[in-house]
Design a protein around this motif. Structure first.
Motif, mmCIF file in Angstrom:
data_model
loop_
_atom_site.group_PDB
_atom_site.id
_atom_site.type_symbol
_atom_site.label_atom_id
_atom_site.label_comp_id
_atom_site.label_asym_id
_atom_site.label_seq_id
_atom_site.Cartn_x
_atom_site.Cartn_y
_atom_site.Cartn_z
ATOM 1 N N SER A 24 32.919 39.948 30.707
ATOM 2 C CA SER A 24 32.157 38.789 31.199
ATOM 3 C C SER A 24 30.889 38.570 30.359
ATOM 4 C CB SER A 24 31.761 39.003 32.657
ATOM 5 O OG SER A 24 32.893 39.267 33.432
ATOM 6 N N ASN A 25 30.867 39.222 29.179
ATOM 7 C CA ASN A 25 29.768 39.083 28.212
ATOM 8 C C ASN A 25 28.416 39.558 28.724
ATOM 9 O OD1 ASN A 25 31.361 38.048 26.078
ATOM 10 N ND2 ASN A 25 31.455 36.090 27.185
ATOM 11 N N LYS A 26 28.433 40.565 29.582
ATOM 12 C CA LYS A 26 27.157 41.150 30.014
ATOM 13 C C LYS A 26 26.743 42.191 28.970
ATOM 14 C CE LYS A 26 27.920 40.191 34.846
ATOM 15 N NZ LYS A 26 27.261 38.912 34.689
ATOM 16 N N LYS A 27 25.464 42.169 28.601
ATOM 17 C CA LYS A 27 24.973 43.113 27.589
ATOM 18 C C LYS A 27 24.565 44.437 28.253
ATOM 19 C CE LYS A 27 24.897 40.457 23.795
ATOM 20 N NZ LYS A 27 26.125 39.728 24.128
ATOM 21 N N PRO A 30 41.715 35.780 30.799
ATOM 22 C CA PRO A 30 40.904 35.084 31.808
ATOM 23 C C PRO A 30 41.588 34.985 33.172
ATOM 24 C CG PRO A 30 40.916 33.859 29.741
ATOM 25 C CD PRO A 30 41.913 34.969 29.591
ATOM 26 N N GLU A 31 42.929 34.872 33.166
ATOM 27 C CA GLU A 31 43.675 34.802 34.433
ATOM 28 C C GLU A 31 43.483 36.068 35.260
ATOM 29 O OE1 GLU A 31 45.652 32.385 36.152
ATOM 30 O OE2 GLU A 31 44.347 31.305 34.782
ATOM 31 N N LEU A 67 40.888 38.381 34.662
ATOM 32 C CA LEU A 67 39.460 38.625 34.869
ATOM 33 C C LEU A 67 38.898 37.818 36.032
ATOM 34 C CD1 LEU A 67 37.058 40.245 33.723
ATOM 35 C CD2 LEU A 67 36.521 38.267 32.293
ATOM 36 N N LYS A 68 39.444 36.626 36.243
ATOM 37 C CA LYS A 68 38.872 35.773 37.293
ATOM 38 C C LYS A 68 39.097 36.337 38.702
ATOM 39 C CE LYS A 68 42.596 32.440 38.179
ATOM 40 N NZ LYS A 68 43.128 31.139 37.853
ATOM 41 N N GLN A 69 39.954 37.352 38.803
ATOM 42 C CA GLN A 69 40.174 37.988 40.104
ATOM 43 C C GLN A 69 39.105 39.047 40.414
ATOM 44 O OE1 GLN A 69 44.395 38.565 41.169
ATOM 45 N NE2 GLN A 69 44.827 38.129 39.032
ATOM 46 N N TYR A 70 38.193 39.238 39.468
ATOM 47 C CA TYR A 70 37.134 40.254 39.628
ATOM 48 C C TYR A 70 35.766 39.596 39.726
ATOM 49 C CZ TYR A 70 40.609 43.784 38.533
ATOM 50 O OH TYR A 70 41.704 44.595 38.577
ATOM 51 N N LYS A 71 34.880 40.213 40.512
ATOM 52 C CA LYS A 71 33.499 39.736 40.623
ATOM 53 C C LYS A 71 32.620 40.687 39.800
ATOM 54 C CE LYS A 71 34.276 37.992 45.328
ATOM 55 N NZ LYS A 71 35.605 38.558 45.650
ATOM 56 N N ALA A 72 32.490 40.389 38.513
ATOM 57 C CA ALA A 72 31.825 41.330 37.601
ATOM 58 C C ALA A 72 30.343 41.500 37.896
ATOM 59 C CB ALA A 72 32.021 40.875 36.152
ATOM 60 N N ASP A 73 29.725 40.512 38.560
ATOM 61 C CA ASP A 73 28.286 40.612 38.797
ATOM 62 C C ASP A 73 27.948 41.170 40.182
ATOM 63 O OD1 ASP A 73 29.430 38.412 39.866
ATOM 64 O OD2 ASP A 73 27.916 36.970 39.200
ATOM 65 N N VAL A 74 28.967 41.615 40.897
ATOM 66 C CA VAL A 74 28.729 42.163 42.245
ATOM 67 C C VAL A 74 29.115 43.621 42.228
ATOM 68 C CG1 VAL A 74 29.499 42.055 44.655
ATOM 69 C CG2 VAL A 74 29.228 39.945 43.356
ATOM 70 N N TYR A 75 28.314 44.468 42.897
ATOM 71 C CA TYR A 75 28.678 45.881 43.024
ATOM 72 C C TYR A 75 29.708 46.032 44.127
ATOM 73 C CZ TYR A 75 28.403 50.815 44.325
ATOM 74 O OH TYR A 75 28.711 52.116 44.640
ATOM 75 N N ASN A 76 30.922 46.394 43.742
ATOM 76 C CA ASN A 76 32.000 46.580 44.728
ATOM 77 C C ASN A 76 31.972 48.011 45.241
ATOM 78 O OD1 ASN A 76 34.017 44.119 44.170
ATOM 79 N ND2 ASN A 76 33.136 44.818 42.243
#
Length: 335
Positions: free
Chosen positions: A201-204, A322-323, A325-334
């Protein structure tokens, strides 16, 4: 062609369960998939399975905590692979009763039904977490068990319930004890997908918990091969068998290898929220897999550093779609 007529997989909608279900179909088995009943009519990861595989699966929606549904699902099945469980360690800190209910009572329902129905084999799923922090390495099946989280305590309970049915009633039960499995479809609460999904998700800045614990990571294809080998082996009954790569690596080094595989700069930030309570953190896991080699002729195809890098590449490729990856919430701590 194999001789087994019908197989039930509990937890078939989950990460490892869906891979196992698909592989059993590919190998010509007649498979019934036990998925968690929900009002969305979701079959979990099986919703993503290829059509030619889904067409061959009988899906049973139920709840492993319900003994009536479990017994109904198991009718006519020769072999049961029991994977249904709650597995997130952080969630077990605040909702421990659900772990006892699902993991211990769920297992009791499976083995009791197996006893009553005369099922020819139950493969019960354990976890390397039952060992706690290694007291010696590599960890063999005789290593002491330590419940360092409510999750691991519930799995120790489930393992003992399963084994007690073999010892008390001769119910044919084998226990598989996989070390940290990773690969496509794994929940983002696990460390490898956490790193990959954040990078994809391009997070550094990559947020992680403890960096220095070590793990013995197992690519999901190797874990699935282990399940099938235990299911097919007559020698596995009454045994607990580690499935691990016999390769130890720290979380920090794992993150660096993933950055390398994905050609991404990586800056790790320790996120307090992701740290386990200090006495609960399992500091070291490293599998002795000699018993699996001896009894099952099972050897990991993704063992050692090179194998791990190959597994990481395959996992990263899947997450990069992308299909997927979109099933994941990369910016939320699961949790």
């Amino acid at each position: 062609m194999n001789m087994i007529k019908k197989i039930l997989v509990t937890g078939a909608d989950g990460f490892i369960g869906s891979h196992l279900t698909e592989e059993l179909v590919r190998q010509g088995y007649d498979v019934k998939a036990f998925v968690y009943y929900n009002s969305f009519n979701s079959w979990g990861w099986l919703d993503n399975a290829p059509e030619d595989i889904i067409d061959k699966i009988e899906v049973f929606s139920g709840d492993v905590r319900d003994p009536f549904g479990v017994k109904e699902a198991m009718k006519g099945c020769d072999t049961v692979y029991h994977l249904a469980a709650l597995i997130a360690i952080p969630y077990s800190y605040h909702s421990p009763a659900t772990y006892v209910d699902t993991n211990i009572n769920g297992t009791l329902n499976v083995v009791q039904a197996a006893r009553e129905l005369g099922v020819s084999k139950v493969v019960h799923t354990s976890t390397s977490e039952v060992y706690g922090t290694a007291q010696y390495v590599p960890i063999d099946e005789g290593h002491p068990l330590q419940g360092q989280s409510p999750y691991s305590a519930s799995k120790i309970g489930a393992d003992q319930i399963a084994m007690s049915y073999y010892l008390s009633f001769d119910t044919p039960i084998a226990t598989i004890r996989p070390f940290n499995t990773y690969g496509p479809r794994q929940s983002a609460r696990a460390v490898i997908p956490t790193i990959i999904s954040q990078l994809a998700s391009n997070k550094k800045d990559i947020k992680l918990g403890a960096l220095y614990p070590t793990r013995d990571f197992n690519y999901v294809k190797d874990t699935v091969d282990g399940f099938i080998a235990i299911g097919e082996s007559e020698k596995s009954v009454g045994e607990v068998i580690n499935i691990g790569s016999n390769y130890e690596i720290s979380i920090k080094e794992t993150a660096e290898l993933i950055g390398e595989a994905m050609n991404k700069e990586i800056n790790i930030i320790t996120d307090e929220e992701r740290l386990r309570p200090s006495k609960s953190e399992v500091e070291r896991l490293w599998a002795d897999n000699q018993k699996a080699k001896k009894i099952l002729n099972w050897v990991p195809n993704y063992g050692n550093r090179e194998g791990f890098k190959k597994g990481i590449r395959e996992t990263a490729e899947w997450f990069a779609d992308p299909e997927n990856l979109k099933q994941y919430k990369a910016d939320v701590y699961n949790i």
